[in-house]
Design a protein around this motif. Sequence first.
Motif, PDB file in Angstrom:
ATOM      1  N   THR A   1       0.840  -1.196   0.000  1.00  0.00           N
ATOM      2  CA  THR A   1       0.000   0.000   0.000  1.00  0.00           C
ATOM      3  C   THR A   1       0.871   1.241   0.000  1.00  0.00           C
ATOM      4  OG1 THR A   1      -1.736   1.234   1.179  1.00  0.00           O
ATOM      5  CG2 THR A   1      -0.146   0.027   2.532  1.00  0.00           C
TER       6      THR A   1
ATOM      7  N   TRP B   1      -5.475   4.641   6.574  1.00  0.00           N
ATOM      8  CA  TRP B   1      -6.124   3.334   6.754  1.00  0.00           C
ATOM      9  C   TRP B   1      -6.974   3.319   8.029  1.00  0.00           C
ATOM     10  CZ3 TRP B   1      -6.414  -1.255   4.060  1.00  0.00           C
ATOM     11  CH2 TRP B   1      -5.696  -1.321   2.856  1.00  0.00           C
TER      12      TRP B   1
ATOM     13  N   ALA C   1     -10.565   2.470   6.838  1.00  0.00           N
ATOM     14  CA  ALA C   1     -10.667   1.031   6.621  1.00  0.00           C
ATOM     15  C   ALA C   1     -11.529   0.350   7.684  1.00  0.00           C
ATOM     16  CB  ALA C   1      -9.273   0.408   6.625  1.00  0.00           C
ATOM     17  N   THR C   2     -12.073  -0.807   7.328  1.00  0.00           N
ATOM     18  CA  THR C   2     -12.674  -1.658   8.342  1.00  0.00           C
ATOM     19  C   THR C   2     -11.560  -2.249   9.192  1.00  0.00           C
ATOM     20  OG1 THR C   2     -12.571  -3.655   6.982  1.00  0.00           O
ATOM     21  CG2 THR C   2     -14.564  -2.272   6.777  1.00  0.00           C
TER      22      THR C   2
ATOM     23  N   GLU D   1     -11.088  -5.238   9.866  1.00  0.00           N
ATOM     24  CA  GLU D   1     -10.595  -6.460   9.244  1.00  0.00           C
ATOM     25  C   GLU D   1      -9.590  -6.150   8.122  1.00  0.00           C
ATOM     26  OE1 GLU D   1     -14.168  -7.159  11.460  1.00  0.00           O
ATOM     27  OE2 GLU D   1     -13.784  -5.758   9.794  1.00  0.00           O
ATOM     28  N   SER D   2      -9.929  -5.165   7.271  1.00  0.00           N
ATOM     29  CA  SER D   2      -9.013  -4.867   6.172  1.00  0.00           C
ATOM     30  C   SER D   2      -7.738  -4.193   6.668  1.00  0.00           C
ATOM     31  CB  SER D   2      -9.700  -4.003   5.111  1.00  0.00           C
ATOM     32  OG  SER D   2     -10.042  -2.737   5.623  1.00  0.00           O
TER      33      SER D   2
ATOM     34  N   GLU E   1      -6.221  -4.820   9.570  1.00  0.00           N
ATOM     35  CA  GLU E   1      -5.374  -5.891  10.103  1.00  0.00           C
ATOM     36  C   GLU E   1      -4.809  -6.749   8.978  1.00  0.00           C
ATOM     37  OE1 GLU E   1      -4.322  -6.128  13.207  1.00  0.00           O
ATOM     38  OE2 GLU E   1      -5.421  -4.244  13.481  1.00  0.00           O
ATOM     39  N   LYS E   2      -5.602  -6.967   7.953  1.00  0.00           N
ATOM     40  CA  LYS E   2      -5.138  -7.743   6.796  1.00  0.00           C
ATOM     41  C   LYS E   2      -3.971  -7.036   6.126  1.00  0.00           C
ATOM     42  CE  LYS E   2      -6.741  -9.630   2.367  1.00  0.00           C
ATOM     43  NZ  LYS E   2      -7.888  -9.702   1.426  1.00  0.00           N
ATOM     44  N   MET E   3      -4.106  -5.716   5.911  1.00  0.00           N
ATOM     45  CA  MET E   3      -3.032  -4.959   5.276  1.00  0.00           C
ATOM     46  C   MET E   3      -1.756  -5.028   6.103  1.00  0.00           C
ATOM     47  SD  MET E   3      -1.093  -1.976   5.530  1.00  0.00           S
ATOM     48  CE  MET E   3      -2.027  -0.865   6.576  1.00  0.00           C
TER      49      MET E   3
ATOM     50  N   GLU F   1      -0.164  -8.403   5.750  1.00  0.00           N
ATOM     51  CA  GLU F   1       0.461  -8.570   4.441  1.00  0.00           C
ATOM     52  C   GLU F   1       1.781  -7.796   4.368  1.00  0.00           C
ATOM     53  OE1 GLU F   1      -2.453  -7.289   1.658  1.00  0.00           O
ATOM     54  OE2 GLU F   1      -3.568  -9.199   1.687  1.00  0.00           O
TER      55      GLU F   1
END
Length: 517
Positions: free
Chosen positions: A160, A167, A171-172, A174-175, A177-179, A182
């Motif tokens: 990103t 973020w 962001a949600t 969930e997204s 934490e996902k970012m 990653e």
Amino acid sequence: MRKSLFLFSCSLILSGNLVYAQSKDPVVQGIIKEATENSQLKKLAQELTDGIGPRLVGTPQMKQAHDWAVSKYQSWGISAKNEQWGEWRGWERGITHIDMVHPRVESLEGMQLAWSPSTSGKTVTAETIILADVADSIAFQNWLPSVKGKFVMISMQQPTGRDDRNWEEFATKESLEKMKSERSNASTAWRNRIGKTGLNPKSLALAIEKAGAAGIVASNWSAGFGVNKIFGAQSTKIPTVDISLEDYGMLYRLTESGIKPKISIRADSKELGMMPTFNTIAEIKGTEKPEEYVILSAHFDSWDGGTGATDNATGTITMLEAMRILKKIYPNPKRTILVGHWGSEEQGLNGSRAFVEDHPEIVKNIQAVFNQDNGTGRVVDLSGQGFLHAYEYLNRWLNPVPTDIRSEIKTSFPGTPGGGGSDYASFVAAGAPAFSLSSLSWAYGNYTWHTNRDTYDKIVFDDVQNNAILTAILAYMASEDPAKSSTVKSVLPTNPRTGQPMSWPATRQPIRKGGVN
């Protein structure tokens, strides 16, 4: 109980009278008036950052800045000189132009790193290749011939280009934490990729160079929109460039997908041989105790991705402005007020370490050193740096500072001695009472510290003006103080990592011949 209340009330009355008396001090009032009604900060900043530009050690711009500072001080009637302490590899930046020419034509945002070898006025065009993910150092050596004639990409692809605050705002959970997961996994994987080559960054660059690569392409993202950190090249014969996250990511994806993009690079620069390195020293001579010193301190050099505005033109102009004001309002200090604009701080506090080594007669008679370095923000932190009685004299000197400035400052006593980070540490190591005027962040770490975005427009002049007022008042109070400041060191706490008592930082020798292998 009543006796305690009576004593407490008396202390408030006495304290209030003291503050009132000091607030009417004509020197303090004169400092505040001159700083607010006749500020030279914007003019100084514009001349230094826009006019001279970045101040990489060993460059003509660094020498130009030293000469500018001497001339500026002399125009104010302040004695000043450039004092040579060493020499450094001389280098001058020229044009950098980077274009993608296949699969389409697009100019890319990027620049050569400091001390990058030149393309000698030519444009080099070649395919890009990503540093391979190999099993071990032997496999890496077997892969190396494939870089011949290509630009080698040595940085990871960031998942990103948005900063974390963006973020976190949109962001949600969930997204977000996902970012982060990653990004963490990608960073670990890339470190492992580098590690499996068996080489450190310098050796890796030289190996790529020896294998016949056309150049090295990196992207040192600084975790903010459009911002990269710009340091020095490790290559000695082929150019090394840094490309923005956005353009680097595009090249990476195209290369990874097998499209085999081609880029053209022109990176002009000049090698100038060994160049002398200086500190700029200016002083207002003391009238009663000229052999004792109050030192204002800021490093003058910068990296050259931007124009070195918040690292450290802001510290530099704070000290220039404080000295200008003091010369006008307080021209006959009791102690000598000296200012040091140090060279090559970025490569290891070299200018200030050289001054400490070369001037023991000054260091042993220091009343205080006030150093400012970490950005454009107003001062919010002041540590006693491990000096046991620092709370006594620092609080005394802070007392007449305007409440709206003083109230922002968190003090910690006795604190622990700084071993590095900025030039005050050179003096602390020698046992001299030196203090960092530590600033509010303004996203310094991500956006301006050593980056391509450290430019004039990032300066917050209201905060810098507060810092100039603070510095001038501290210098005045330290000069006037009847008592010599104590250099008694506190007993340092236990190091939690070793379980052993911490030790006072040792003095370190400067690098006096730099930039050479």
